[in-house]
Write an enzyme that holds these catalytic residues in place. Structure first.
Site, PDB file in Angstrom:
ATOM      1  N   SER A  36       0.799  -1.231   0.000  1.00 41.41           N
ATOM      2  CA  SER A  36       0.000   0.000   0.000  1.00 41.41           C
ATOM      3  C   SER A  36       0.832   1.282   0.000  1.00 41.41           C
ATOM      4  CB  SER A  36      -0.969   0.018   1.178  1.00 41.41           C
ATOM      5  OG  SER A  36      -0.280   0.229   2.387  1.00 41.41           O
ATOM      6  N   LYS A  76       1.072   4.669   6.863  1.00 42.37           N
ATOM      7  CA  LYS A  76       0.342   5.487   5.887  1.00 42.37           C
ATOM      8  C   LYS A  76       0.913   6.902   5.875  1.00 42.37           C
ATOM      9  CE  LYS A  76      -2.575   2.171   5.082  1.00 42.37           C
ATOM     10  NZ  LYS A  76      -2.443   1.378   3.888  1.00 42.37           N
TER      11      LYS A  76
END
Length: 169
Positions: A36, A76
């Site tokens: 990701s 993230k």
């Protein structure tokens, strides 16, 4: 002889205490799981993150953060700060109606960013996204908004594999 053993024992105890303090309050490591954050971070890379930074300041837009959830930790990028209005339209990211340049993304990642929002980030929360926008579980689709106390640190450098050793900022 007994004095020498005592001196070694003290040195070892002090080293263990210092290692515990550093690991608990200043720096720790985390393993990147999944793709990701590609191309910034790759699956299996180990990063050192700074746990002390957010005692002194707050997360900033663009920071790569470690998010602690009961089931697992996530890595993230902070996109929206408290009270920001975040929107993606025509593959472009807008924050507070201002188009953002995302130099950390390649053209493919930008093109794979689907429309989203607008959403206003509540006070005390953050909007995060992975750099690999087409597959990232993030604030748009399952991870939700991130509470400030769920952010446990800022990624500082990649330490493994050794040939990838570099800063993440």
């Amino acid at each position: 002889m007994a004095k020498e053993i005592w001196e070694w024992t003290k040195a070892i105890i002090i080293a263990i205490i210092l290692a515990f303090i550093i690991r608990s309050f200043i720096f720790a490591t985390s393993v990147v799981e999944g793709a990701s954050m590609h191309p910034t971070l790759e699956n299996g890379e180990r990063v050192v993150f700074n746990k002390a930074i957010y005692y002194l300041s707050e997360p900033d837009r663009g920071d790569i953060v470690i998010i602690q959830r009961p089931s697992k930790n996530y890595v993230k990028r902070v996109i929206g700060l408290p009270n920001d209005v975040v929107e993606v339209k025509n593959h472009s990211l807008y924050i507070n109606s201002q188009k953002q340049t995302q130099s950390y993304l390649d053209d493919e990642a930008i093109k794979s960013t689907s429309d989203f929002g607008p959403i206003t980030v509540p006070e005390g929360e953050y909007f995060v996204m992975g750099d690999n926008r087409s597959i990232s579980k993030d604030s748009r689709n399952g991870l939700g908004l991130i509470k400030e106390d769920e952010i446990i640190g800022r990624s500082e450098l990649i330490i493994y594999p050794f040939d990838e050793f570099s800063l993440t900022r």
